[in-house]
Design a protein around this motif. Sequence first.
Motif, PDB file in Angstrom:
ATOM      1  N   LYS A 167      58.524  46.327  42.398  1.00 17.49           N
ATOM      2  CA  LYS A 167      58.642  45.644  41.096  1.00 17.49           C
ATOM      3  C   LYS A 167      57.639  44.494  40.998  1.00 17.49           C
ATOM      4  N   LYS A 168      57.497  43.771  42.102  1.00 21.72           N
ATOM      5  CA  LYS A 168      56.566  42.647  42.126  1.00 21.72           C
ATOM      6  C   LYS A 168      55.124  43.152  41.956  1.00 21.72           C
ATOM      7  N   HIS A 169      54.806  44.240  42.673  1.00 17.95           N
ATOM      8  CA  HIS A 169      53.470  44.847  42.571  1.00 17.95           C
ATOM      9  C   HIS A 169      53.195  45.257  41.118  1.00 17.95           C
ATOM     10  N   LEU A 170      54.202  45.864  40.486  1.00 21.67           N
ATOM     11  CA  LEU A 170      54.040  46.328  39.101  1.00 21.67           C
ATOM     12  C   LEU A 170      53.821  45.147  38.156  1.00 21.67           C
ATOM     13  N   LYS A 171      54.529  44.063  38.371  1.00 22.56           N
ATOM     14  CA  LYS A 171      54.417  42.897  37.478  1.00 22.56           C
ATOM     15  C   LYS A 171      53.074  42.176  37.645  1.00 22.56           C
ATOM     16  N   LEU A 172      52.625  42.041  38.909  1.00 28.75           N
ATOM     17  CA  LEU A 172      51.496  41.145  39.170  1.00 28.75           C
ATOM     18  C   LEU A 172      50.177  41.828  39.507  1.00 28.75           C
ATOM     19  N   GLU A 173      50.219  43.049  40.059  1.00 24.97           N
ATOM     20  CA  GLU A 173      48.972  43.618  40.575  1.00 24.97           C
ATOM     21  C   GLU A 173      48.597  44.991  40.045  1.00 24.97           C
ATOM     22  N   ALA A 174      49.587  45.806  39.694  1.00 22.71           N
ATOM     23  CA  ALA A 174      49.304  47.229  39.442  1.00 22.71           C
ATOM     24  C   ALA A 174      48.408  47.465  38.225  1.00 22.71           C
ATOM     25  N   LEU A 175      48.503  46.590  37.213  1.00 27.95           N
ATOM     26  CA  LEU A 175      47.863  46.873  35.927  1.00 27.95           C
ATOM     27  C   LEU A 175      46.723  45.899  35.661  1.00 27.95           C
TER      28      LEU A 175
END
Length: 443
Positions: free
Chosen positions: A202-210
């Motif tokens: 979830k953290k990756h999706l919020k801060l890094e994935a996009l």
Amino acid sequence: MASNGIVQKLWNYCSILRDDGLSYGDYVEQLTFLLFLKMADERTKPPFNQPRSIPKDLDWPSLERLDGDALENHYRHILTELGKQKGMLGVIFRKAQNKIQDPAKLKRLVSDLIGREQWMSLEADVKGDAYEGLLQKNAEDVKGGAGQYFTPRALIDAIVDVIRPRPSENINDPAVGTGGFLLAAHRFLSDQKNYKLDKAQKKHLKLEALSGTELVSAVARLCVMNLYLHGIGGEASPIRDSVDSLAQPPSTNYEVVLTNPPFGKKSSITVINDEGEESKESLTYYRDDFWATTSNKQLNFLQHVKTLLKIHGRAAIVVPDNVLFEGGAGETVRRKLLHECDVHTLLRLPTGLFYAQGVKANVLFFDRKPASAKPWTKTVWIYDFRTNQHFTLKTNQLKRLDLDDFVRCYNPENRHQRKETERFRPFTYDELIKRDKANLDIF
């Protein structure tokens, strides 16, 4: 309050401001500034209690207590100062101007419209949908011309449904517009039916994935705000603004690239001569990592997308018909693409989907592959969604279910097991390469 209630309320107010000559785009932009200030203030209070991200003399309370000329002057001062900041603040406020000429209307916007809601306590999808509702209306306002940054959401959703981004992957859009592809990828990844994300994911999706790039700073700010309202991004901005993606080779590579680059064949810069007359000079990018040097913007974007991908990375790019048949550089790019990548699917789109009139477009799906003497493309499957299909932007809009058959035929579970249908046919590499100029303009 449901999102359509909020949209309606924000929308009704827009008609008042239109009498003052404010366009939808100007209005959405001013709302963006004020909403951001209000939400940043809410975040410093319970239950959030976050450290303040905006200097005290430039924050929401400093604006709320003023009216008349003092309000107008202070608002202008806030916009200028915050535009000099780094990170997300800078992207949202860069080159910001106050377009609301009447201080009384600005006061109403501050105290009645924005000031009355607790925006942080609204669900992300309510806030996000409200804002997307405004962006959609702004795109429909033909005079404003913001439609060129807007890809039909139904098409984006279908593309994301077949590409199926995964929780560990990084997804990029080099012509991000207002962020439609990134938001659809976020929705797909957050959907419990697709994945049960753990805390780290979830953290990756919020801060890094996009991530994405947008040349026009006014569009970049709408994009960043759109993502922010959907709960995406931190202090740093996920979007690089005022940057020409094509100008240099990428410094980062991605597992997934999804994009709809701007239409219009030629890249150009406006040059002013000694007499003060404007002229357009075509812009050619000289990049060692490109297969062909051309001023055709779409061919350049196609080459750029290939360079953005990691090996085995997946791409979907919207391209106009000229990319499929043009000779010269176009032929070089197609032959190289078929050889060096696995070009597996081509979706031929009907007209009437885009705000740019009469555009004949397609979606090209390919995977980047390691260097090889043998061509990577074995079979290109072409889905004809153009014959006997009629859509308009007003009365018969494209809906996601119109693309159900394409998604079924694509077979995202295992695209190596596909069945031929009336609209969906395979063409082998040898068949395609023998065609005049390796032309892919096939029905």
